[in-house]
Design a protein around this motif. Structure first.
Motif, mmCIF file in Angstrom:
data_model
loop_
_atom_site.group_PDB
_atom_site.id
_atom_site.type_symbol
_atom_site.label_atom_id
_atom_site.label_comp_id
_atom_site.label_asym_id
_atom_site.label_seq_id
_atom_site.Cartn_x
_atom_site.Cartn_y
_atom_site.Cartn_z
ATOM 1 N N ARG A 100 82.002 115.807 41.581
ATOM 2 C CA ARG A 100 82.723 116.176 42.804
ATOM 3 C C ARG A 100 81.792 115.876 43.848
ATOM 4 N N THR A 101 82.433 115.277 44.983
ATOM 5 C CA THR A 101 81.528 115.148 46.354
ATOM 6 C C THR A 101 81.381 116.519 47.160
ATOM 7 N N TYR A 102 80.189 116.700 47.595
ATOM 8 C CA TYR A 102 79.552 117.891 48.377
ATOM 9 C C TYR A 102 79.052 117.303 49.613
ATOM 10 N N GLY A 103 79.263 116.254 50.156
ATOM 11 C CA GLY A 103 78.775 115.758 51.274
ATOM 12 C C GLY A 103 77.985 114.818 51.397
ATOM 13 N N GLU A 104 77.044 114.265 52.536
ATOM 14 C CA GLU A 104 76.399 113.233 52.450
ATOM 15 C C GLU A 104 74.944 113.515 53.035
ATOM 16 N N GLU A 105 74.129 112.710 52.820
ATOM 17 C CA GLU A 105 72.838 112.796 53.480
ATOM 18 C C GLU A 105 72.412 111.350 53.814
ATOM 19 N N ARG A 106 71.993 111.159 55.277
ATOM 20 C CA ARG A 106 71.568 109.619 55.430
ATOM 21 C C ARG A 106 70.364 109.786 55.998
ATOM 22 N N ALA A 107 69.696 108.740 55.824
ATOM 23 C CA ALA A 107 68.251 108.247 56.208
ATOM 24 C C ALA A 107 68.301 107.423 57.630
ATOM 25 N N TYR A 108 67.242 107.899 58.469
ATOM 26 C CA TYR A 108 67.282 107.090 59.722
ATOM 27 C C TYR A 108 65.760 106.851 59.665
ATOM 28 N N ARG A 109 65.377 105.675 60.250
ATOM 29 C CA ARG A 109 63.905 105.352 60.274
ATOM 30 C C ARG A 109 63.572 105.283 61.866
ATOM 31 N N LEU A 110 62.797 105.919 62.220
ATOM 32 C CA LEU A 110 62.260 105.958 63.631
ATOM 33 C C LEU A 110 60.703 106.045 63.674
ATOM 34 N N ASP A 111 60.167 104.928 63.776
ATOM 35 C CA ASP A 111 58.507 104.752 63.944
ATOM 36 C C ASP A 111 57.987 105.591 64.913
ATOM 37 N N VAL A 112 56.693 105.769 64.717
ATOM 38 C CA VAL A 112 55.785 106.597 65.708
ATOM 39 C C VAL A 112 55.483 105.469 66.754
ATOM 40 N N ASP A 113 55.615 105.610 68.037
ATOM 41 C CA ASP A 113 55.095 104.702 69.243
ATOM 42 C C ASP A 113 53.740 104.341 69.053
#
Length: 257
Positions: A244-257
């Protein structure tokens, strides 16, 4: 089965700490991955006061302190403060991956048959070499050296002896084609690291690995299986197996300047 809120909390608390990695827990979990896994920093399990932008800044500062540039944020519904995904996107972060959080009561598990596939518990150095033959191309990671194989085997033996977890390996015609592990944490069996060679997908190997992990998890005393399935690969198989499904997790990439 455990209630939905407890499952979501258990999923949010689940963070992988690779051997030889650095990590800090301070309102979030920041992990500096070893070179074998490509390096970079992964941050997740946010639980802090303040604004989403302050949380993002704190994570980037941690990566900067480690001398790392590549930073991956895993964001889910249980994170605090809310709004992390929006804050990341405003700064130009790129959405890289999505996993679905699944759970299943082990006494309801019916994963199905996989004709032509054999599956075994990994207990030897030779089996670990075969596991690595699957993991290296699937995860695009460096192969284990001799010292790494020794360390993996020690961890494997310790986890098995203590009832903390295990790894399994599937073969087709004797060839290693799929693998996956499990860690027992209280009532939960965390199913992790499932990988199948691209050339052998669609032949039931993942399903065989899943079935054996569910069987062993119950024998180890767990009552609920918890897994994060990629929407593009394992999620449909897990849904068909009754998870059964209990939500999602998402990956975002944001590099250090």
């Amino acid at each position: 089965m455990t209630d939905a809120d407890a499952i979501r909390r258990a999923a949010a608390e689940w963070v992988w700490l690779p051997r030889d990695s650095d990590h800090v827990v301070d309102g979030m979990v920041a992990v500096r991955y070893p070179a074998r896994f490509g390096g970079g920093v992964r941050v997740s399990a946010f639980d802090r006061e303040g604004t989403p932008d302050e949380a993002v800044d704190a994570a980037l500062d941690r990566a900067r302190d480690w001398g790392e540039r590549r930073t991956t944020f895993w964001v889910g519904a249980s994170d605090r403060p809310a709004g992390l995904a929006d804050a990341l996107l405003r700064r130009g972060a790129v959405h890289e991956d999505t996993v679905t959080v699944f759970a299943l009561a082990l006494d309801e598990a019916t994963p199905g048959e996989s004709p032509g596939v054999t599956v075994e518990t990994v207990r030897t150095r030779e089996q670990l070499r075969d596991v690595d033959a699957v993991n290296v191309p699937v995860w695009e990671q460096a192969p284990l050296d001799e010292a790494g194989l020794d360390a993996e085997l020690r961890e494997l033996e310790a986890d098995w002896s203590a009832g903390r977890g295990f790894r399994v390996l599937a073969r087709i015609d004797g060839r290693p084609v799929s693998t996956g592990g499990a860690t027992i944490v209280g009532e939960f069996a965390r199913l992790w690291g499932a990988a199948t060679l691209a050339s052998d997908r669609g032949r039931g190997a993942y399903r065989a690995v899943l079935a054996e992990r569910l069987r062993l998890a119950r024998a180890f005393g767990a009552s609920t299986a918890l897994v994060k399935g990629r929407v593009s690969t394992s999620a449909p198989i897990l849904a068909r197996a009754g998870f059964r499904t209990y939500g999602e997790e998402r990956a975002y990439r944001l590099d250090v300047d």
